[in-house]
Design a protein around this motif. Structure first.
Motif, PDB file in Angstrom:
ATOM      1  N   GLN A  67      -6.972  14.277   3.498  1.00 34.78           N
ATOM      2  CA  GLN A  67      -6.504  12.942   3.908  1.00 34.78           C
ATOM      3  C   GLN A  67      -6.483  12.801   5.431  1.00 34.78           C
ATOM      4  O   GLN A  67      -6.762  11.731   5.965  1.00 34.78           O
ATOM      5  CB  GLN A  67      -5.116  12.671   3.331  1.00 34.78           C
ATOM      6  CG  GLN A  67      -4.568  11.300   3.643  1.00 34.78           C
ATOM      7  CD  GLN A  67      -5.372  10.170   3.013  1.00 34.78           C
ATOM      8  OE1 GLN A  67      -5.859  10.292   1.905  1.00 34.78           O
ATOM      9  NE2 GLN A  67      -5.510   9.063   3.730  1.00 34.78           N
ATOM     10  N   ALA A  68      -6.147  13.879   6.120  1.00 39.08           N
ATOM     11  CA  ALA A  68      -6.082  13.845   7.591  1.00 39.08           C
ATOM     12  C   ALA A  68      -7.456  14.072   8.234  1.00 39.08           C
ATOM     13  O   ALA A  68      -7.566  14.138   9.455  1.00 39.08           O
ATOM     14  CB  ALA A  68      -5.089  14.884   8.093  1.00 39.08           C
ATOM     15  N   ASN A  69      -8.482  14.200   7.413  1.00 38.87           N
ATOM     16  CA  ASN A  69      -9.865  14.410   7.869  1.00 38.87           C
ATOM     17  C   ASN A  69     -10.068  15.722   8.619  1.00 38.87           C
ATOM     18  O   ASN A  69     -10.956  15.823   9.471  1.00 38.87           O
ATOM     19  CB  ASN A  69     -10.359  13.228   8.712  1.00 38.87           C
ATOM     20  CG  ASN A  69     -10.579  12.000   7.874  1.00 38.87           C
ATOM     21  OD1 ASN A  69     -11.098  12.087   6.762  1.00 38.87           O
ATOM     22  ND2 ASN A  69     -10.172  10.857   8.396  1.00 38.87           N
ATOM     23  N   ALA A 126      11.468  16.695   4.676  1.00 40.82           N
ATOM     24  CA  ALA A 126      11.336  15.453   5.449  1.00 40.82           C
ATOM     25  C   ALA A 126      10.110  15.536   6.357  1.00 40.82           C
ATOM     26  O   ALA A 126       9.332  14.576   6.459  1.00 40.82           O
ATOM     27  CB  ALA A 126      12.601  15.201   6.271  1.00 40.82           C
ATOM     28  N   PHE A 127       9.912  16.677   6.997  1.00 41.39           N
ATOM     29  CA  PHE A 127       8.741  16.872   7.846  1.00 41.39           C
ATOM     30  C   PHE A 127       7.452  16.780   7.030  1.00 41.39           C
ATOM     31  O   PHE A 127       6.478  16.136   7.452  1.00 41.39           O
ATOM     32  CB  PHE A 127       8.819  18.227   8.569  1.00 41.39           C
ATOM     33  CG  PHE A 127       7.550  18.594   9.276  1.00 41.39           C
ATOM     34  CD1 PHE A 127       7.177  17.944  10.445  1.00 41.39           C
ATOM     35  CD2 PHE A 127       6.715  19.570   8.756  1.00 41.39           C
ATOM     36  CE1 PHE A 127       5.981  18.266  11.089  1.00 41.39           C
ATOM     37  CE2 PHE A 127       5.525  19.892   9.393  1.00 41.39           C
ATOM     38  CZ  PHE A 127       5.160  19.244  10.563  1.00 41.39           C
ATOM     39  N   LEU A 128       7.437  17.413   5.850  1.00 47.89           N
ATOM     40  CA  LEU A 128       6.238  17.383   5.018  1.00 47.89           C
ATOM     41  C   LEU A 128       5.930  15.964   4.541  1.00 47.89           C
ATOM     42  O   LEU A 128       4.776  15.529   4.546  1.00 47.89           O
ATOM     43  CB  LEU A 128       6.388  18.337   3.836  1.00 47.89           C
ATOM     44  CG  LEU A 128       6.423  19.829   4.209  1.00 47.89           C
ATOM     45  CD1 LEU A 128       6.761  20.670   2.995  1.00 47.89           C
ATOM     46  CD2 LEU A 128       5.111  20.278   4.838  1.00 47.89           C
ATOM     47  N   SER A 129       6.961  15.223   4.151  1.00 50.59           N
ATOM     48  CA  SER A 129       6.764  13.833   3.750  1.00 50.59           C
ATOM     49  C   SER A 129       6.199  13.025   4.912  1.00 50.59           C
ATOM     50  O   SER A 129       5.252  12.247   4.748  1.00 50.59           O
ATOM     51  CB  SER A 129       8.083  13.229   3.257  1.00 50.59           C
ATOM     52  OG  SER A 129       7.897  11.907   2.834  1.00 50.59           O
ATOM     53  N   LEU A 130       6.769  13.212   6.089  1.00 50.12           N
ATOM     54  CA  LEU A 130       6.286  12.527   7.288  1.00 50.12           C
ATOM     55  C   LEU A 130       4.825  12.886   7.580  1.00 50.12           C
ATOM     56  O   LEU A 130       4.029  12.016   7.937  1.00 50.12           O
ATOM     57  CB  LEU A 130       7.165  12.885   8.488  1.00 50.12           C
ATOM     58  CG  LEU A 130       6.696  12.344   9.831  1.00 50.12           C
ATOM     59  CD1 LEU A 130       6.852  10.829   9.869  1.00 50.12           C
ATOM     60  CD2 LEU A 130       7.458  12.991  10.964  1.00 50.12           C
ATOM     61  N   ALA A 131       4.459  14.159   7.408  1.00 49.95           N
ATOM     62  CA  ALA A 131       3.079  14.581   7.662  1.00 49.95           C
ATOM     63  C   ALA A 131       2.110  13.863   6.726  1.00 49.95           C
ATOM     64  O   ALA A 131       1.024  13.430   7.158  1.00 49.95           O
ATOM     65  CB  ALA A 131       2.952  16.097   7.503  1.00 49.95           C
ATOM     66  N   PHE A 132       2.492  13.713   5.464  1.00 51.62           N
ATOM     67  CA  PHE A 132       1.625  12.980   4.534  1.00 51.62           C
ATOM     68  C   PHE A 132       1.536  11.509   4.922  1.00 51.62           C
ATOM     69  O   PHE A 132       0.460  10.908   4.843  1.00 51.62           O
ATOM     70  CB  PHE A 132       2.108  13.138   3.092  1.00 51.62           C
ATOM     71  CG  PHE A 132       1.645  14.424   2.457  1.00 51.62           C
ATOM     72  CD1 PHE A 132       0.370  14.533   1.921  1.00 51.62           C
ATOM     73  CD2 PHE A 132       2.485  15.527   2.402  1.00 51.62           C
ATOM     74  CE1 PHE A 132      -0.064  15.713   1.348  1.00 51.62           C
ATOM     75  CE2 PHE A 132       2.060  16.715   1.827  1.00 51.62           C
ATOM     76  CZ  PHE A 132       0.774  16.813   1.305  1.00 51.62           C
ATOM     77  N   ILE A 133       2.648  10.941   5.341  1.00 53.47           N
ATOM     78  CA  ILE A 133       2.637   9.525   5.761  1.00 53.47           C
ATOM     79  C   ILE A 133       1.734   9.348   6.984  1.00 53.47           C
ATOM     80  O   ILE A 133       0.949   8.402   7.052  1.00 53.47           O
ATOM     81  CB  ILE A 133       4.068   9.037   6.029  1.00 53.47           C
ATOM     82  CG1 ILE A 133       4.843   8.958   4.703  1.00 53.47           C
ATOM     83  CG2 ILE A 133       4.067   7.677   6.730  1.00 53.47           C
ATOM     84  CD1 ILE A 133       6.348   8.782   4.857  1.00 53.47           C
ATOM     85  N   ALA A 135      -0.783  11.231   7.799  1.00 56.69           N
ATOM     86  CA  ALA A 135      -2.178  11.393   7.342  1.00 56.69           C
ATOM     87  C   ALA A 135      -2.677  10.134   6.639  1.00 56.69           C
ATOM     88  O   ALA A 135      -3.833   9.748   6.813  1.00 56.69           O
ATOM     89  CB  ALA A 135      -2.287  12.603   6.426  1.00 56.69           C
ATOM     90  N   ILE A 136      -1.814   9.503   5.863  1.00 55.89           N
ATOM     91  CA  ILE A 136      -2.202   8.274   5.158  1.00 55.89           C
ATOM     92  C   ILE A 136      -2.485   7.155   6.170  1.00 55.89           C
ATOM     93  O   ILE A 136      -3.486   6.439   6.058  1.00 55.89           O
ATOM     94  CB  ILE A 136      -1.099   7.847   4.163  1.00 55.89           C
ATOM     95  CG1 ILE A 136      -1.036   8.840   3.001  1.00 55.89           C
ATOM     96  CG2 ILE A 136      -1.334   6.434   3.665  1.00 55.89           C
ATOM     97  CD1 ILE A 136       0.241   8.735   2.180  1.00 55.89           C
ATOM     98  N   ILE A 137      -1.626   7.016   7.150  1.00 55.61           N
ATOM     99  CA  ILE A 137      -1.770   5.913   8.122  1.00 55.61           C
ATOM    100  C   ILE A 137      -2.938   6.145   9.076  1.00 55.61           C
ATOM    101  O   ILE A 137      -3.737   5.241   9.311  1.00 55.61           O
ATOM    102  CB  ILE A 137      -0.459   5.726   8.913  1.00 55.61           C
ATOM    103  CG1 ILE A 137       0.636   5.210   7.972  1.00 55.61           C
ATOM    104  CG2 ILE A 137      -0.657   4.765  10.083  1.00 55.61           C
ATOM    105  CD1 ILE A 137       2.023   5.196   8.580  1.00 55.61           C
ATOM    106  N   TYR A 138      -3.034   7.344   9.609  1.00 52.67           N
ATOM    107  CA  TYR A 138      -4.021   7.600  10.667  1.00 52.67           C
ATOM    108  C   TYR A 138      -5.276   8.330  10.224  1.00 52.67           C
ATOM    109  O   TYR A 138      -6.288   8.272  10.915  1.00 52.67           O
ATOM    110  CB  TYR A 138      -3.375   8.374  11.817  1.00 52.67           C
ATOM    111  CG  TYR A 138      -2.266   7.605  12.476  1.00 52.67           C
ATOM    112  CD1 TYR A 138      -2.541   6.518  13.290  1.00 52.67           C
ATOM    113  CD2 TYR A 138      -0.933   7.951  12.266  1.00 52.67           C
ATOM    114  CE1 TYR A 138      -1.520   5.791  13.886  1.00 52.67           C
ATOM    115  CE2 TYR A 138       0.088   7.241  12.862  1.00 52.67           C
ATOM    116  CZ  TYR A 138      -0.215   6.171  13.667  1.00 52.67           C
ATOM    117  OH  TYR A 138       0.797   5.453  14.265  1.00 52.67           O
TER     118      TYR A 138
END
Length: 140
Positions: A67-69, A126-133, A135-138
């Motif tokens: 997802q983060a390419n 919380a950090f892992l959730s943020l990392a996925f978010i 990756a989804i956004i950027y």
């Protein structure tokens, strides 16, 4: 973005390897990873369940890298996008908790697990959730 998602993927792979270690009889760290009630574990996962969790953590790391390419595919796949969203939600729900043993909503707060949960597992999720978010956004 690159640093956050790479660090999160490395953490997911490391935690996956830790679960494999536990599945094959390793004892390091095991005392503080399962919720307790009156000094007894609330459950004891089987070897199969522990290996399934290890697989899911590795799959989550792989999805994050896709997802983060960091891993490039010739085309985007819906399963990666959905998987990243599911992972973000699962880790966010882990932060919220079950209203009893884990998460910010927990009632049991005086066990070794609950202390680790408060100071380590909740911030990690919380950090892992943020990392996925991120990756989804950027990334996608």
């Amino acid at each position: 973005m690159m640093t956050i998602t790479l660090l999160a993927a490395c953490i997911l792979f490391a935690v996956s390897l830790l679960h494999v270690f536990w599945a094959f009889g390793g004892k390091w760290g095991i005392a503080a990873v399962l919720p307790e009630q009156e000094g007894e574990r609330t459950f004891s996962p089987s070897v199969i369940i522990t290996l399934v969790v290890a697989f899911l953590l590795s799959a989550a790391a792989f999805i994050l890298l896709l997802q983060a390419n960091h891993i490039h595919l010739s085309e985007t796949y819906l399963i990666v996008q959905v998987g990243a969203s599911v992972c973000a939600i699962v880790f966010a729900l882990r932060v919220v908790g079950d209203f009893n043993y884990f998460g910010i909503s927990k009632k049991k707060r005086k066990t070794k697990f609950s202390m680790m949960d408060t100071y380590f597992y909740i911030p990690l999720c919380a950090f892992l959730s943020l990392a996925f978010i991120v990756a989804i956004i950027y990334g996608g």
